[in-house]
Design a protein around this motif. Sequence first.
Motif, mmCIF file in Angstrom:
data_model
loop_
_atom_site.group_PDB
_atom_site.id
_atom_site.type_symbol
_atom_site.label_atom_id
_atom_site.label_comp_id
_atom_site.label_asym_id
_atom_site.label_seq_id
_atom_site.Cartn_x
_atom_site.Cartn_y
_atom_site.Cartn_z
ATOM 1 N N MET A 1 0.813 -1.200 0.000
ATOM 2 C CA MET A 1 0.000 0.000 0.000
ATOM 3 C C MET A 1 0.851 1.256 0.000
ATOM 4 S SD MET A 1 -2.943 -1.145 2.670
ATOM 5 C CE MET A 1 -4.504 -0.662 2.018
ATOM 6 N N TYR A 2 2.142 1.114 0.314
ATOM 7 C CA TYR A 2 3.042 2.253 0.224
ATOM 8 C C TYR A 2 4.365 1.757 -0.330
ATOM 9 C CZ TYR A 2 5.468 0.489 4.398
ATOM 10 O OH TYR A 2 6.180 -0.286 5.290
ATOM 11 N N ARG A 3 5.139 2.674 -0.865
ATOM 12 C CA ARG A 3 6.475 2.345 -1.348
ATOM 13 C C ARG A 3 7.469 3.243 -0.636
ATOM 14 N NH1 ARG A 3 10.131 4.246 -4.912
ATOM 15 N NH2 ARG A 3 8.718 5.801 -5.843
ATOM 16 N N LYS A 4 8.316 2.647 0.170
ATOM 17 C CA LYS A 4 9.331 3.402 0.888
ATOM 18 C C LYS A 4 10.357 3.933 -0.099
ATOM 19 C CE LYS A 4 12.628 3.025 4.721
ATOM 20 N NZ LYS A 4 13.173 2.131 5.770
ATOM 21 N N ILE A 5 10.718 5.179 0.049
ATOM 22 C CA ILE A 5 11.691 5.808 -0.831
ATOM 23 C C ILE A 5 13.089 5.523 -0.313
ATOM 24 C CG2 ILE A 5 12.563 8.040 -1.639
ATOM 25 C CD1 ILE A 5 9.651 9.006 -1.633
ATOM 26 N N SER A 6 13.933 5.013 -1.169
ATOM 27 C CA SER A 6 15.298 4.677 -0.761
ATOM 28 C C SER A 6 16.105 5.932 -0.480
ATOM 29 C CB SER A 6 15.982 3.859 -1.865
ATOM 30 O OG SER A 6 16.226 4.685 -2.992
ATOM 31 N N GLU A 7 17.221 5.752 0.201
ATOM 32 C CA GLU A 7 18.085 6.889 0.534
ATOM 33 C C GLU A 7 18.585 7.578 -0.725
ATOM 34 O OE1 GLU A 7 22.320 7.694 2.840
ATOM 35 O OE2 GLU A 7 21.094 5.949 3.389
ATOM 36 N N ASP A 8 18.963 6.786 -1.727
ATOM 37 C CA ASP A 8 19.477 7.359 -2.967
ATOM 38 C C ASP A 8 18.384 8.132 -3.708
ATOM 39 O OD1 ASP A 8 21.699 7.483 -5.028
ATOM 40 O OD2 ASP A 8 20.094 6.559 -6.221
ATOM 41 N N THR A 13 15.936 12.607 -6.014
ATOM 42 C CA THR A 13 14.631 12.873 -6.626
ATOM 43 C C THR A 13 13.653 13.537 -5.672
ATOM 44 O OG1 THR A 13 14.922 10.945 -8.062
ATOM 45 C CG2 THR A 13 12.695 11.848 -7.872
ATOM 46 N N THR A 14 13.508 12.971 -4.473
ATOM 47 C CA THR A 14 12.493 13.463 -3.540
ATOM 48 C C THR A 14 12.894 14.770 -2.884
ATOM 49 O OG1 THR A 14 11.878 11.171 -3.078
ATOM 50 C CG2 THR A 14 11.076 12.853 -1.548
ATOM 51 N N LEU A 15 14.117 14.848 -2.407
ATOM 52 C CA LEU A 15 14.553 16.037 -1.680
ATOM 53 C C LEU A 15 14.422 17.319 -2.504
ATOM 54 C CD1 LEU A 15 15.593 17.161 0.972
ATOM 55 C CD2 LEU A 15 17.926 16.657 0.199
ATOM 56 N N PRO A 16 14.785 17.327 -3.787
ATOM 57 C CA PRO A 16 14.586 18.551 -4.573
ATOM 58 C C PRO A 16 13.119 18.992 -4.642
ATOM 59 C CG PRO A 16 16.139 17.114 -5.685
ATOM 60 C CD PRO A 16 15.565 16.328 -4.544
#
Length: 242
Positions: A1-8, A13-16
Amino acid sequence: MYRKISEDEYDHTTLPILEAIFDQDIYGTVDNPFINKSWEVILLGWDLFYMFADESRLTKKSKIETVRIYKKIFQYLQARNIREIIICSTPCHRPWKGESYTNFAAIIPTSSIAESIQDLRNKERDFKSASTYAICDDTKRWGYISTHDGFSCLAGEADFIEGFHAFYGGRDAVRQYFYDFDASDAWVLAYDNTGGVPAVGANSTREYAYYCAGWEPYVYTEQDLAEDPMESPEPTQPPASP
């Protein structure tokens, strides 16, 4: 039901995305928690986890309406055909050397928001242990963020916010919800004194909350004070705009 975002993926991608929406120096030190200061800010009581409260066991109107407004927010996202959102712990930045907290972010489908968030709380220690949360998507057109201090903010471009006002029942209804929350649960905002917010001159969490949204503060009535005399503070005014 969710997808954990990897550190990389988080770093590249996510941080920006998060940095384009949320001011990293938050919690009473900036004008509001969003980078785009032209966005309209809506104030909300408590945080998104209130959507899990059992409405049938609540007696105060403000608490019942808090459950309902969070559910409305997530219904609204689906109505706008937003299929996935990013949910993360905050603050959102690359940890400094020796920093103790861990960034956490995940992708969840709007079709199962409640179930996915519950799943995250049950399975992801870093998510459950966070004290504040942010939600957005990769369009960078809106965002939600909770604070340490008993209130949260929803903000976005004019089309997004005007659409939510209409979806909830009108601009006045949205603001009245927060006024009812303030009147009923005044102690949540009143006694967390920030000691003065350098950027805006606010002297309390309550002043800062209203300053973020540019709203006139709710003025407590004699009835409010009579119902909760020990916890209802004196009316205050927001700091003057710089």
